[in-house]
Motif scaffolding. Structure first.
Motif, mmCIF file in Angstrom:
data_model
loop_
_atom_site.group_PDB
_atom_site.id
_atom_site.type_symbol
_atom_site.label_atom_id
_atom_site.label_comp_id
_atom_site.label_asym_id
_atom_site.label_seq_id
_atom_site.Cartn_x
_atom_site.Cartn_y
_atom_site.Cartn_z
ATOM 1 N N PRO A 63 0.861 -1.135 0.002
ATOM 2 C CA PRO A 63 0.141 -0.126 -0.198
ATOM 3 C C PRO A 63 0.785 1.272 0.030
ATOM 4 N N ARG A 64 2.115 1.020 0.431
ATOM 5 C CA ARG A 64 2.782 2.419 0.674
ATOM 6 C C ARG A 64 4.308 2.088 -0.149
ATOM 7 N N LYS A 65 4.699 3.193 -0.597
ATOM 8 C CA LYS A 65 5.987 3.140 -1.383
ATOM 9 C C LYS A 65 7.132 2.681 -0.394
ATOM 10 N N TRP A 66 8.057 1.847 -1.233
ATOM 11 C CA TRP A 66 9.005 1.032 -0.316
ATOM 12 C C TRP A 66 10.141 0.806 -1.347
ATOM 13 N N GLU A 67 11.380 0.324 -0.617
ATOM 14 C CA GLU A 67 12.426 0.226 -1.156
ATOM 15 C C GLU A 67 13.025 -1.052 -0.732
ATOM 16 N N ASN A 68 13.847 -1.795 -1.781
ATOM 17 C CA ASN A 68 14.525 -2.870 -1.703
ATOM 18 C C ASN A 68 15.934 -2.578 -1.550
ATOM 19 N N ALA A 69 16.448 -2.436 -0.266
ATOM 20 C CA ALA A 69 17.952 -2.147 -0.377
ATOM 21 C C ALA A 69 18.655 -3.376 -0.401
ATOM 22 N N MET A 70 19.653 -3.706 -1.164
ATOM 23 C CA MET A 70 20.171 -4.976 -1.169
ATOM 24 C C MET A 70 21.609 -4.679 -1.913
ATOM 25 N N THR A 71 22.514 -5.994 -1.786
ATOM 26 C CA THR A 71 23.797 -5.720 -2.107
ATOM 27 C C THR A 71 24.327 -6.516 -3.181
ATOM 28 N N ILE A 72 25.154 -6.467 -4.250
ATOM 29 C CA ILE A 72 25.585 -7.142 -5.265
ATOM 30 C C ILE A 72 26.362 -8.452 -4.517
ATOM 31 N N ASP A 73 27.122 -8.067 -3.694
ATOM 32 C CA ASP A 73 27.846 -9.290 -2.879
ATOM 33 C C ASP A 73 27.041 -9.609 -1.529
ATOM 34 N N ARG A 74 26.385 -11.070 -1.778
ATOM 35 C CA ARG A 74 25.394 -11.386 -0.914
ATOM 36 C C ARG A 74 25.495 -11.299 0.566
ATOM 37 N N HIS A 75 26.850 -11.127 0.945
ATOM 38 C CA HIS A 75 27.029 -11.124 2.408
ATOM 39 C C HIS A 75 27.764 -9.916 2.988
ATOM 40 N N SER A 76 27.787 -9.100 2.187
ATOM 41 C CA SER A 76 28.413 -7.867 2.772
ATOM 42 C C SER A 76 28.025 -6.471 1.998
ATOM 43 N N TRP A 77 28.130 -5.402 2.645
ATOM 44 C CA TRP A 77 27.970 -3.984 2.058
ATOM 45 C C TRP A 77 29.209 -3.611 1.681
ATOM 46 N N GLY A 78 30.191 -3.529 2.644
ATOM 47 C CA GLY A 78 31.572 -2.985 2.365
ATOM 48 C C GLY A 78 32.265 -4.016 1.371
ATOM 49 N N PHE A 79 33.373 -3.502 0.669
ATOM 50 C CA PHE A 79 34.074 -4.513 -0.108
ATOM 51 C C PHE A 79 34.749 -5.565 0.677
ATOM 52 N N ARG A 80 34.719 -6.951 0.219
ATOM 53 C CA ARG A 80 35.627 -7.791 0.734
ATOM 54 C C ARG A 80 36.482 -8.299 -0.104
ATOM 55 N N ARG A 81 37.902 -8.170 0.195
ATOM 56 C CA ARG A 81 38.892 -8.813 -0.892
ATOM 57 C C ARG A 81 38.969 -10.230 -1.260
ATOM 58 N N ASN A 82 38.531 -10.976 -0.233
ATOM 59 C CA ASN A 82 38.452 -12.419 -0.405
ATOM 60 C C ASN A 82 37.192 -13.048 -0.901
ATOM 61 N N ALA A 83 36.125 -12.196 -1.552
ATOM 62 C CA ALA A 83 34.929 -12.441 -1.837
ATOM 63 C C ALA A 83 35.128 -13.581 -3.159
ATOM 64 N N PRO A 84 34.722 -14.776 -3.289
ATOM 65 C CA PRO A 84 34.777 -15.530 -4.475
ATOM 66 C C PRO A 84 33.801 -14.939 -5.547
#
Ligand code: NAG
Ligand code: NAG
Ligand code: NAG
Ligand code: NAG
Ligand code: NAG
Ligand code: NAG
Length: 453
Positions: free
Chosen positions: A275-296
């Motif tokens: 019923p109300r405007k909403w937002e899906n805040a999500m991240t391309i890296d499934r596990h983190s919002w900050g960069f992870r050097r060891n993400a496969p």
């Protein structure tokens, strides 16, 4: 003399201009959301801070190391840093030497996003601008030695038509003032009065963001945070009062209920019309919002997955805020860049089905799975996440009549179709050569002249 219409218009504008909001949720919730936000559909979220230096586990690194004692993080510190190394010591390595706001702006533009939300301060308390309320724990005093928020705001505002927005955390894990207020069960407000509010007013007055994305609110009520007083100022008297949108993370009583649009929880994607405007805040890296050097590679959502989430979100009336985490040097990793450019290339073909669209009466099809609908003027778009395996696409929701036409967006000519008995349509899929396919990942079938719009 004023004509009747003109005087009615006059009264209308005067009454619109004179609307003032009170610091109550009823009043704040009554403000209409500026239209640009619903029309935009896609935003880019950017998590950047001192946590980008260890670039390990997530942006929650400090808390997991010192408070949660998460073994992975504790071991990482024990194995790689001298025993007396502190989190503050990471800040000087937040070098940002390759940070070029114009390069970022170009990349965000290429993604087709119409707004960005940049982390001005995360729960670690480090401000990415030279705040007068964050002595020596800010991006001018240590690390980049630059006004990061200012450079990005200037580039986005000068060189793009993207709306500039900021993320801001109300609380700070280890701020002694916050810890004191918490000990007094939030009956004292020293942290809010000396830190949170002064810095929020400073941010809005200095950088004039069109989005204020609040977070870190959930331990205390909105009365403690003075959120309603702040929002009343934002809507009545701030330099962005006519254009700004805000979210709902303004206190544990506000979450998913009050404020501007609703974000509820991270990756919120209810799968049905809201019923109300909403937002899906999500991240391309499934596990983190900050960069992870060891993400496969497998930790990054694919373009198919991103577009599926985006389409489902838009179909149900939401916007998607898609996150990237830059490196401590200021680059955006090519994996993120490729995802942004892929989404943009898809939007270039299919924008008429997305931008300024509104939900249809049905969200996903009743017959074929993974088909989501949107509407633009009187056209209905069936967004198909799997290319039909046979020569027919059967849809259960549309009601046809003799004037109905069907097109594949980005492909010339009309498609032939037959009505299904009762309700629904069988669209005949022509044999399209691979090099004539309008796009990859998802396809929009435009249905004009339906009986049920
Ligand atoms: C910080 O304070 C100084 C001196 O009052 C002022 O010139 C400057 O604009 C302030 N900075 C911000 C970001 O408000
Ligand atoms: C806008 O882009 C131009 C060309 O890349 C650049 O020289 C200029 O600095 C940019 N403006 C801002 C405010 O970043
Ligand atoms: C805070 O609340 C707890 C639990 O209700 C209580 O035990 C404690 O005494 C309170 N502390 C203060 C400073 O009011
Ligand atoms: C709606 O669709 C029409 C084409 O049917 C297109 O010209 C128009 O730009 C679309 N609206 C938006 C806001 O994209
Ligand atoms: C429509 O989507 C919802 C939410 O994802 C799902 O539960 C439901 O099964 C879908 N319906 C069909 C017919 O696919
Ligand atoms: C598609 O159908 C519409 C409506 O009947 C018609 O105006 C248009 O000319 C057709 N386009 C082509 C390429 O046949």
């Amino acid at each position: 003399m004023l004509t009747r219409t003109a005087s009615i218009l006059c009264v209308f504008f005067v009454s619109v201009l004179s609307v003032r909001y009170d610091p109550t949720w009823d009043s704040i919730d009554s403000r209409p959301l500026p239209a640009w936000y619903d029309e935009a559909k896609l935003g880019i979220f950017i998590h950047w801070g001192v946590f980008s230096v260890p670039s390990f586990n997530s942006e929650w690194f400090w808390e997991r190391w010192q408070a949660d004692r998460t073994p992975e993080v504790v071991n990482f510190m024990n194995n790689n840093y001298r025993p007396d190394f502190t989190y503050a010591d990471f800040a000087s390595q937040f070098t940002a030497e390759f940070f070029d706001a114009n390069q970022w702006a170009d990349m965000f533009k290429a993604s087709g996003a119409e707004y960005i939300v940049f982390v001005s301060k995360h729960h670690e308390g480090f401000t990415n601008w030279p705040s007068n309320h964050s002595f020596n724990w800010n991006s001018m005093a240590v690390g980049p030695k630059r006004d990061i928020v200012g450079e990005l705001a200037a580039s986005i505002k000068t060189n793009t038509s993207i709306h500039f927005g900021i993320y801001h955390s109300l609380y700070e894990w280890f701020n002694p003032l916050f810890i004191q207020d918490k000990k007094s069960n939030f009956t004292t407000q020293n942290f809010v009065k000396q830190k949170t509010m002064p810095e929020l007013y400073e941010l809005i007055n200095t950088y004039k963001p069109d989005v204020i994305w609040s977070d870190g609110d959930s331990e205390a009520p909105s009365d403690y945070w003075q959120s309603k007083e702040f929002l009343a100022w934002v809507y009545n008297d701030s330099p962005v009062k006519d254009t700004v949108v805000t979210n709902d993370r303004w206190g544990k009583d506000a979450h998913c209920q009050h404020g501007g649009y609703l974000t509820c929880h991270d990756r919120y994607n209810p799968g049905k019309l809201q019923p109300r405007k909403w937002e899906n805040a999500m991240t391309i890296d499934r596990h983190s919002w900050g960069f992870r050097r060891n993400a496969p590679l497998s930790d990054y959502l694919s373009t198919e997955q991103l577009l599926a989430t985006f389409i489902e979100t838009v179909s149900c009336g939401g916007n998607m805020l898609m996150n990237v985490g830059p490196t401590k040097e200021g680059t955006i990793h090519p994996i993120f860049e490729e995802r942004l450019r892929d989404v943009g290339s898809w939007l270039n073909v299919n924008s008429e089905a997305i931008r300024s669209s509104r939900p249809w009466t049905t969200q996903n099809d009743t017959l074929t799975r993974r088909v989501w609908y949107t509407m633009n003027s009187s056209n209905v778009y069936a967004l198909v996440l799997d290319w039909p395996t046979g020569s027919t696409l059967s849809l259960g929701a549309p009601m046809t009549h003799s004037g109905t036409t069907v097109q594949l967006v980005g492909y010339s000519g009309n498609l032939t179709w037959t009505a299904r008995s009762g309700k629904g349509i069988d669209i005949h899929i022509p044999p399209i050569p691979t090099n004539k396919m309008p796009c990859k990942w998802a396809w929009a079938f435009k249905l004009s002249g339906l009986g049920n719009i």
